[in-house]
Write a protein that holds these residues in place. Sequence first.
Motif, PDB file in Angstrom:
ATOM      1  N   VAL A   1       0.871  -1.167   0.000  1.00 60.61           N
ATOM      2  CA  VAL A   1       0.000   0.000   0.000  1.00 60.61           C
ATOM      3  C   VAL A   1       0.914   1.225   0.000  1.00 60.61           C
ATOM      4  O   VAL A   1       1.754   1.379   0.884  1.00 60.61           O
ATOM      5  CB  VAL A   1      -0.922   0.022   1.235  1.00 60.61           C
ATOM      6  N   ILE A   2       0.775   2.062  -1.021  1.00 58.73           N
ATOM      7  CA  ILE A   2       1.661   3.211  -1.218  1.00 58.73           C
ATOM      8  C   ILE A   2       0.878   4.487  -0.949  1.00 58.73           C
ATOM      9  O   ILE A   2      -0.183   4.709  -1.546  1.00 58.73           O
ATOM     10  CB  ILE A   2       2.229   3.224  -2.647  1.00 58.73           C
ATOM     11  N   VAL A   3       1.374   5.314  -0.048  1.00 58.08           N
ATOM     12  CA  VAL A   3       0.705   6.563   0.300  1.00 58.08           C
ATOM     13  C   VAL A   3       1.480   7.720  -0.328  1.00 58.08           C
ATOM     14  O   VAL A   3       2.635   7.960   0.024  1.00 58.08           O
ATOM     15  CB  VAL A   3       0.611   6.744   1.829  1.00 58.08           C
ATOM     16  N   ASN A   4       0.830   8.414  -1.245  1.00 48.39           N
ATOM     17  CA  ASN A   4       1.459   9.560  -1.922  1.00 48.39           C
ATOM     18  C   ASN A   4       1.226  10.857  -1.143  1.00 48.39           C
ATOM     19  O   ASN A   4       0.299  10.949  -0.334  1.00 48.39           O
ATOM     20  CB  ASN A   4       0.881   9.723  -3.333  1.00 48.39           C
ATOM     21  N   ARG A   5       2.046  11.859  -1.446  1.00 47.08           N
ATOM     22  CA  ARG A   5       1.881  13.225  -0.921  1.00 47.08           C
ATOM     23  C   ARG A   5       1.946  13.293   0.611  1.00 47.08           C
ATOM     24  O   ARG A   5       1.227  14.074   1.223  1.00 47.08           O
ATOM     25  CB  ARG A   5       0.574  13.849  -1.417  1.00 47.08           C
ATOM     26  N   VAL A   6       2.750  12.436   1.191  1.00 50.76           N
ATOM     27  CA  VAL A   6       2.986  12.550   2.628  1.00 50.76           C
ATOM     28  C   VAL A   6       4.049  13.622   2.836  1.00 50.76           C
ATOM     29  O   VAL A   6       5.115  13.566   2.237  1.00 50.76           O
ATOM     30  CB  VAL A   6       3.464  11.210   3.216  1.00 50.76           C
ATOM     31  N   ILE A   7       3.763  14.612   3.661  1.00 50.56           N
ATOM     32  CA  ILE A   7       4.695  15.722   3.873  1.00 50.56           C
ATOM     33  C   ILE A   7       5.536  15.420   5.108  1.00 50.56           C
ATOM     34  O   ILE A   7       5.014  15.309   6.219  1.00 50.56           O
ATOM     35  CB  ILE A   7       3.942  17.052   4.059  1.00 50.56           C
ATOM     36  N   PRO A   8       6.831  15.249   4.938  1.00 55.41           N
ATOM     37  CA  PRO A   8       7.691  14.917   6.083  1.00 55.41           C
ATOM     38  C   PRO A   8       7.876  16.112   7.010  1.00 55.41           C
ATOM     39  O   PRO A   8       7.563  17.254   6.669  1.00 55.41           O
ATOM     40  CB  PRO A   8       9.010  14.522   5.419  1.00 55.41           C
ATOM     41  N   THR A   9       8.412  15.826   8.170  1.00 54.09           N
ATOM     42  CA  THR A   9       8.695  16.887   9.134  1.00 54.09           C
ATOM     43  C   THR A   9       9.688  17.876   8.538  1.00 54.09           C
ATOM     44  O   THR A   9      10.652  17.480   7.880  1.00 54.09           O
ATOM     45  CB  THR A   9       9.267  16.292  10.427  1.00 54.09           C
ATOM     46  N   GLY A  10       9.444  19.161   8.737  1.00 53.59           N
ATOM     47  CA  GLY A  10      10.344  20.169   8.177  1.00 53.59           C
ATOM     48  C   GLY A  10      10.111  21.514   8.840  1.00 53.59           C
ATOM     49  O   GLY A  10       9.510  21.610   9.910  1.00 53.59           O
TER      50      GLY A  10
ATOM     51  N   CYS B   1       5.523  25.924   8.281  1.00 58.75           N
ATOM     52  CA  CYS B   1       4.881  26.359   7.036  1.00 58.75           C
ATOM     53  C   CYS B   1       3.378  26.244   7.264  1.00 58.75           C
ATOM     54  O   CYS B   1       2.883  25.150   7.579  1.00 58.75           O
ATOM     55  CB  CYS B   1       5.333  25.481   5.872  1.00 58.75           C
ATOM     56  N   PRO B   2       2.623  27.340   7.143  1.00 57.38           N
ATOM     57  CA  PRO B   2       1.177  27.294   7.432  1.00 57.38           C
ATOM     58  C   PRO B   2       0.439  26.204   6.652  1.00 57.38           C
ATOM     59  O   PRO B   2      -0.375  25.478   7.231  1.00 57.38           O
ATOM     60  CB  PRO B   2       0.701  28.694   7.047  1.00 57.38           C
ATOM     61  N   VAL B   3       0.734  26.090   5.354  1.00 55.97           N
ATOM     62  CA  VAL B   3       0.049  25.081   4.542  1.00 55.97           C
ATOM     63  C   VAL B   3       0.547  23.690   4.890  1.00 55.97           C
ATOM     64  O   VAL B   3      -0.235  22.753   5.105  1.00 55.97           O
ATOM     65  CB  VAL B   3       0.246  25.373   3.040  1.00 55.97           C
ATOM     66  N   CYS B   4       1.875  23.533   4.955  1.00 64.94           N
ATOM     67  CA  CYS B   4       2.467  22.227   5.226  1.00 64.94           C
ATOM     68  C   CYS B   4       2.067  21.714   6.599  1.00 64.94           C
ATOM     69  O   CYS B   4       1.756  20.527   6.784  1.00 64.94           O
ATOM     70  CB  CYS B   4       3.980  22.270   5.114  1.00 64.94           C
ATOM     71  N   ASP B   5       2.081  22.595   7.597  1.00 62.78           N
ATOM     72  CA  ASP B   5       1.746  22.183   8.957  1.00 62.78           C
ATOM     73  C   ASP B   5       0.320  21.659   9.031  1.00 62.78           C
ATOM     74  O   ASP B   5       0.023  20.681   9.731  1.00 62.78           O
ATOM     75  CB  ASP B   5       1.921  23.347   9.931  1.00 62.78           C
TER      76      ASP B   5
ATOM     77  N   ARG C   1      -1.415  20.273   6.571  1.00 60.71           N
ATOM     78  CA  ARG C   1      -1.470  18.976   5.912  1.00 60.71           C
ATOM     79  C   ARG C   1      -0.804  17.890   6.758  1.00 60.71           C
ATOM     80  O   ARG C   1      -1.258  16.751   6.780  1.00 60.71           O
ATOM     81  CB  ARG C   1      -0.832  19.043   4.527  1.00 60.71           C
ATOM     82  N   ARG C   2       0.286  18.244   7.424  1.00 64.43           N
ATOM     83  CA  ARG C   2       0.927  17.269   8.316  1.00 64.43           C
ATOM     84  C   ARG C   2      -0.045  16.830   9.416  1.00 64.43           C
ATOM     85  O   ARG C   2      -0.137  15.647   9.758  1.00 64.43           O
ATOM     86  CB  ARG C   2       2.188  17.873   8.952  1.00 64.43           C
ATOM     87  N   ALA C   3      -0.731  17.795   9.986  1.00 67.53           N
ATOM     88  CA  ALA C   3      -1.684  17.474  11.066  1.00 67.53           C
ATOM     89  C   ALA C   3      -2.810  16.585  10.538  1.00 67.53           C
ATOM     90  O   ALA C   3      -3.214  15.614  11.188  1.00 67.53           O
ATOM     91  CB  ALA C   3      -2.252  18.762  11.642  1.00 67.53           C
ATOM     92  N   ASP C   4      -3.320  16.901   9.324  1.00 69.45           N
ATOM     93  CA  ASP C   4      -4.380  16.083   8.731  1.00 69.45           C
ATOM     94  C   ASP C   4      -3.872  14.665   8.498  1.00 69.45           C
ATOM     95  O   ASP C   4      -4.605  13.684   8.738  1.00 69.45           O
ATOM     96  CB  ASP C   4      -4.851  16.688   7.409  1.00 69.45           C
TER      97      ASP C   4
END
Length: 235
Positions: free
Chosen positions: A214-223, A226-230, A232-235
């Motif tokens: 099972v491959i999960v795309n668009r996972v945003i790693p810790t970095g 960033c308002p948008v990235c943060d 999405r990370r939380a979601d």
Amino acid sequence: MLAVSTDPAHSLGDALGMRLSSRPSTVRAGRHRLRAVELDAPRAFARWLADHRQALGDAIEHGTWLDRHDVDAVLDLPVPGVDELVGMVEIVDLARGSGRAAAYDEVIIDTAPTGHMLRLLAAPETVATVAEILDRLQEEHRIIRRQFARIGRPEAADRLITLIAEQARDTGALLRDPARTAFEWVLLPEELSIAESADGLGALDRAGISVSDVIVNRVIPTGAACPVCDRRRAD
């Protein structure tokens, strides 16, 4: 290696940055031999129907009260599962070479979204049922030919029914053989995608089709913050 797209809204060519057709094209991939094709299932089915229309019509006409005009009208309607099975058979033929090219050691199929993909994978079972129905329609005609005309050899309709049943059986066995076929499910880390994936994976499990990854795309790693990235990370 051969990459095949079965998605009616093809995106494989866009991903590879080249125009693809229903014939394999060579992809520049360094030392690796890669070819790609965007399968045109409706056109493949149209070719199949053109080759077998007479025999298929005979089987329907022999087992019903329909005249040939009505049979032709029926044949213009979709036959459940057959167009998907023809697409699967086309992929198998491409993999084997079938005189058009050398056989491929590995075939990667980029499927359509979940609903269409599940219909594609269910096609062998659906078509096996269609073949059984056609065989019953043809049986009375066989009895009449044997009893009154003393003819026991198969007709074109008989040969077509046997072909359809064999292709359905062989394709179904291929899909369920973990030594030859593995399914990799790709999803996004989003609630709707996860729910759809759970349903789809359950359907594959019930069908006896092995899922290797099972491959999960668009996972945003810790970095960095960033308002948008943060969000999405939380979601």
